[in-house]
Motif scaffolding. Structure first.
Motif, PDB file in Angstrom:
ATOM      1  N   UNK A   1     -59.903  44.518  16.723  1.00  0.00           N
ATOM      2  CA  UNK A   1     -59.882  43.224  16.054  1.00  0.00           C
ATOM      3  C   UNK A   1     -59.799  43.401  14.539  1.00  0.00           C
ATOM      4  N   UNK A   2     -59.428  42.333  13.840  1.00  0.00           N
ATOM      5  CA  UNK A   2     -59.363  42.409  12.383  1.00  0.00           C
ATOM      6  C   UNK A   2     -60.734  42.737  11.796  1.00  0.00           C
ATOM      7  N   UNK A   3     -61.738  42.041  12.306  1.00  0.00           N
ATOM      8  CA  UNK A   3     -63.100  42.293  11.819  1.00  0.00           C
ATOM      9  C   UNK A   3     -63.523  43.724  12.111  1.00  0.00           C
ATOM     10  N   UNK A   4     -63.194  44.193  13.325  1.00  0.00           N
ATOM     11  CA  UNK A   4     -63.535  45.571  13.686  1.00  0.00           C
ATOM     12  C   UNK A   4     -62.830  46.580  12.817  1.00  0.00           C
ATOM     13  N   UNK A   5     -61.561  46.318  12.497  1.00  0.00           N
ATOM     14  CA  UNK A   5     -60.792  47.231  11.652  1.00  0.00           C
ATOM     15  C   UNK A   5     -61.356  47.276  10.233  1.00  0.00           C
ATOM     16  N   UNK A   6     -61.693  46.101   9.693  1.00  0.00           N
ATOM     17  CA  UNK A   6     -62.288  46.047   8.351  1.00  0.00           C
ATOM     18  C   UNK A   6     -63.604  46.809   8.328  1.00  0.00           C
ATOM     19  N   UNK A   7     -64.447  46.569   9.333  1.00  0.00           N
ATOM     20  CA  UNK A   7     -65.748  47.227   9.394  1.00  0.00           C
ATOM     21  C   UNK A   7     -65.591  48.744   9.538  1.00  0.00           C
ATOM     22  N   UNK A   8     -64.652  49.160  10.385  1.00  0.00           N
ATOM     23  CA  UNK A   8     -64.446  50.588  10.606  1.00  0.00           C
ATOM     24  C   UNK A   8     -63.963  51.281   9.345  1.00  0.00           C
ATOM     25  N   UNK A   9     -62.997  50.671   8.661  1.00  0.00           N
ATOM     26  CA  UNK A   9     -62.493  51.266   7.423  1.00  0.00           C
ATOM     27  C   UNK A   9     -63.591  51.344   6.369  1.00  0.00           C
ATOM     28  N   UNK A  10     -64.360  50.269   6.227  1.00  0.00           N
ATOM     29  CA  UNK A  10     -65.429  50.222   5.223  1.00  0.00           C
ATOM     30  C   UNK A  10     -66.490  51.285   5.491  1.00  0.00           C
ATOM     31  N   UNK A  11     -66.933  51.380   6.739  1.00  0.00           N
ATOM     32  CA  UNK A  11     -67.997  52.333   7.088  1.00  0.00           C
ATOM     33  C   UNK A  11     -67.502  53.773   6.983  1.00  0.00           C
ATOM     34  N   UNK A  12     -66.327  54.052   7.565  1.00  0.00           N
ATOM     35  CA  UNK A  12     -65.801  55.416   7.559  1.00  0.00           C
ATOM     36  C   UNK A  12     -65.546  55.906   6.136  1.00  0.00           C
ATOM     37  N   UNK A  13     -64.912  55.073   5.315  1.00  0.00           N
ATOM     38  CA  UNK A  13     -64.618  55.457   3.937  1.00  0.00           C
ATOM     39  C   UNK A  13     -65.895  55.581   3.132  1.00  0.00           C
ATOM     40  N   UNK A  14     -66.844  54.680   3.365  1.00  0.00           N
ATOM     41  CA  UNK A  14     -68.115  54.747   2.647  1.00  0.00           C
ATOM     42  C   UNK A  14     -68.882  56.019   2.960  1.00  0.00           C
ATOM     43  N   UNK A  15     -68.918  56.397   4.230  1.00  0.00           N
ATOM     44  CA  UNK A  15     -69.627  57.610   4.634  1.00  0.00           C
ATOM     45  C   UNK A  15     -68.914  58.862   4.120  1.00  0.00           C
ATOM     46  N   UNK A  16     -67.575  58.865   4.184  1.00  0.00           N
ATOM     47  CA  UNK A  16     -66.819  60.000   3.668  1.00  0.00           C
ATOM     48  C   UNK A  16     -67.020  60.185   2.176  1.00  0.00           C
ATOM     49  N   UNK A  17     -67.012  59.090   1.420  1.00  0.00           N
ATOM     50  CA  UNK A  17     -67.222  59.155  -0.020  1.00  0.00           C
ATOM     51  C   UNK A  17     -68.635  59.635  -0.341  1.00  0.00           C
ATOM     52  N   UNK A  18     -69.601  59.144   0.434  1.00  0.00           N
ATOM     53  CA  UNK A  18     -70.991  59.554   0.238  1.00  0.00           C
ATOM     54  C   UNK A  18     -71.159  61.049   0.484  1.00  0.00           C
ATOM     55  N   UNK A  19     -70.485  61.572   1.510  1.00  0.00           N
ATOM     56  CA  UNK A  19     -70.606  62.998   1.813  1.00  0.00           C
ATOM     57  C   UNK A  19     -70.063  63.858   0.680  1.00  0.00           C
ATOM     58  N   UNK A  20     -68.986  63.425   0.047  1.00  0.00           N
ATOM     59  CA  UNK A  20     -68.431  64.175  -1.079  1.00  0.00           C
ATOM     60  C   UNK A  20     -69.478  64.346  -2.180  1.00  0.00           C
ATOM     61  N   UNK A  21     -70.149  63.251  -2.520  1.00  0.00           N
ATOM     62  CA  UNK A  21     -71.146  63.286  -3.586  1.00  0.00           C
ATOM     63  C   UNK A  21     -72.385  64.045  -3.135  1.00  0.00           C
ATOM     64  N   UNK A  22     -72.783  63.846  -1.881  1.00  0.00           N
ATOM     65  CA  UNK A  22     -73.973  64.517  -1.360  1.00  0.00           C
ATOM     66  C   UNK A  22     -73.808  66.032  -1.357  1.00  0.00           C
ATOM     67  N   UNK A  23     -72.611  66.516  -1.032  1.00  0.00           N
ATOM     68  CA  UNK A  23     -72.370  67.965  -1.041  1.00  0.00           C
ATOM     69  C   UNK A  23     -72.487  68.543  -2.442  1.00  0.00           C
TER      70      UNK A  23
END
Length: 319
Positions: A95-117
């Motif tokens: 769904x559109x909502x699911x796609x927005x949520x998935x992109x937001x969460x996945x990108x947010x977690x990936x970006x956080x991992x870069x800084x955390x490392x």
């Protein structure tokens, strides 16, 4: 308002193409991904559990490692279950909502991992280069603040990119050339010039990925200098073991993530497959390997496991 409404033109949301062009590969991937996902859940949950249970692991290093494990649990869960359901049911819709949520969460977690490392590299730098001041510098308050900065910065970047990406008109395009919603794949659906978005995306890559890599390199250059000066062979070995685990994780994560941008707009089927496999590697394989890499040669974690098992055996024998 009209421009925003124009992006929502397909009644069934988006179609995640994934690996549907290679049906035999999908069957192999279903078994492999299921196995890796279970191992990811077990390994990272064990790290979180042990770091909270054993007092010997109540240190800055394991505080950040527990953060990384929790992040990896969420990171894989944001995409893998959807992928497995799509393969098994042959339904590719999201769904559109699911796609927005998935992109937001996945990108947010990936970006956080870069800084955390990069923060974890700084922690090792202080531990090895300034050991006498380690406890004072890496106090509990500073560790919590740095972790909060990593999470806050990561999801702030994700919020900006998610909004800019979904404001683009797609003129009826809804086939996402990946197994999950991500910025490069979504930009390919746009029917207008996306150069501004790509410039913004590459600027975010510099801030979120390149700058942390520079900080990691700076930390490890100083660490190598300090380790070379250690006279004790045992001390050198311990320092290299601790830092080697983190460095291997950094190479795997950053290497696969940055390489993925080379296949941002693949033209051939071979390039598409390579891009999707790279995304699968940094989205699943790396989080699965992280607990193994950090604990395989770690005496503290091995001791915590033995202590826990000893308690359980004692409890069973008493019962």
């Amino acid at each position: 308002m009209g421009r925003f409404n124009n992006t929502f033109s397909h009644p069934d949301g988006f179609v995640l193409v994934g690996f549907s062009e290679w049906p035999r590969l999908e069957m192999v991937l279903f078994v492999a991904v299921s196995t890796f996902y279970i191992m990811t859940l077990l390994g990272n949950s064990a790290i979180i559990f042990l770091s909270h249970l054993d007092p010997r692991l109540h240190t800055p290093m394991y505080f950040f490692l527990a953060n990384l494990s929790f992040l990896d649990l969420c990171y894989t869960t944001s995409t893998v279950p959807q992928m497995l359901v799509n393969i098994q049911s042959h339904r590719r819709n999201i769904s559109y909502t699911g796609c927005i949520a998935q992109l937001f969460v996945f990108l947010g977690l990936g970006s956080t991992e870069c800084i955390l490392l990069s923060i974890m590299a700084f922690d090792r730098y202080v531990a090895i280069c300034r050991p006498l001041h380690y406890i004072v510098i890496m106090n509990s308050r500073l560790c919590q603040q740095m972790a909060a900065v990593a999470w806050g910065t990561g999801f702030s970047n994700s919020l900006v990119q998610t909004v800019l990406t979904f404001l683009l008109p797609r003129c009826g395009q809804y086939r996402v050339e990946n197994f999950f919603c991500e910025v490069p794949a979504m930009l390919q659906l746009s029917c207008v010039d996306t150069r501004t978005n790509k410039v913004e995306m590459y600027a975010a890559v510099v801030i979120i990925k390149v700058i942390p890599v520079g900080l990691i390199l700076f930390s490890y250059i100083n660490i190598v200098r300090a380790v070379v000066g250690i006279q004790s062979t045992e001390g050198r070995k311990k320092a290299f073991n601790t830092c080697g685990s983190h460095l291997l994780v950094v190479i795997m994560f950053y290497g696969s993530a940055i390489s993925g941008y080379a296949y941002m707009a693949p033209k051939s089927n071979s390039a598409k497959l390579k891009g999707k496999l790279l995304a699968l590697f940094y989205g699943l394989v790396t989080p699965m390997l992280n607990p193994l890499i950090y604990t395989l040669r770690n005496r503290d974690v091995k001791g915590a496991v033995k202590k826990l098992l000893g308690r359980e055996e004692q409890g069973w024998s008493t019962a």
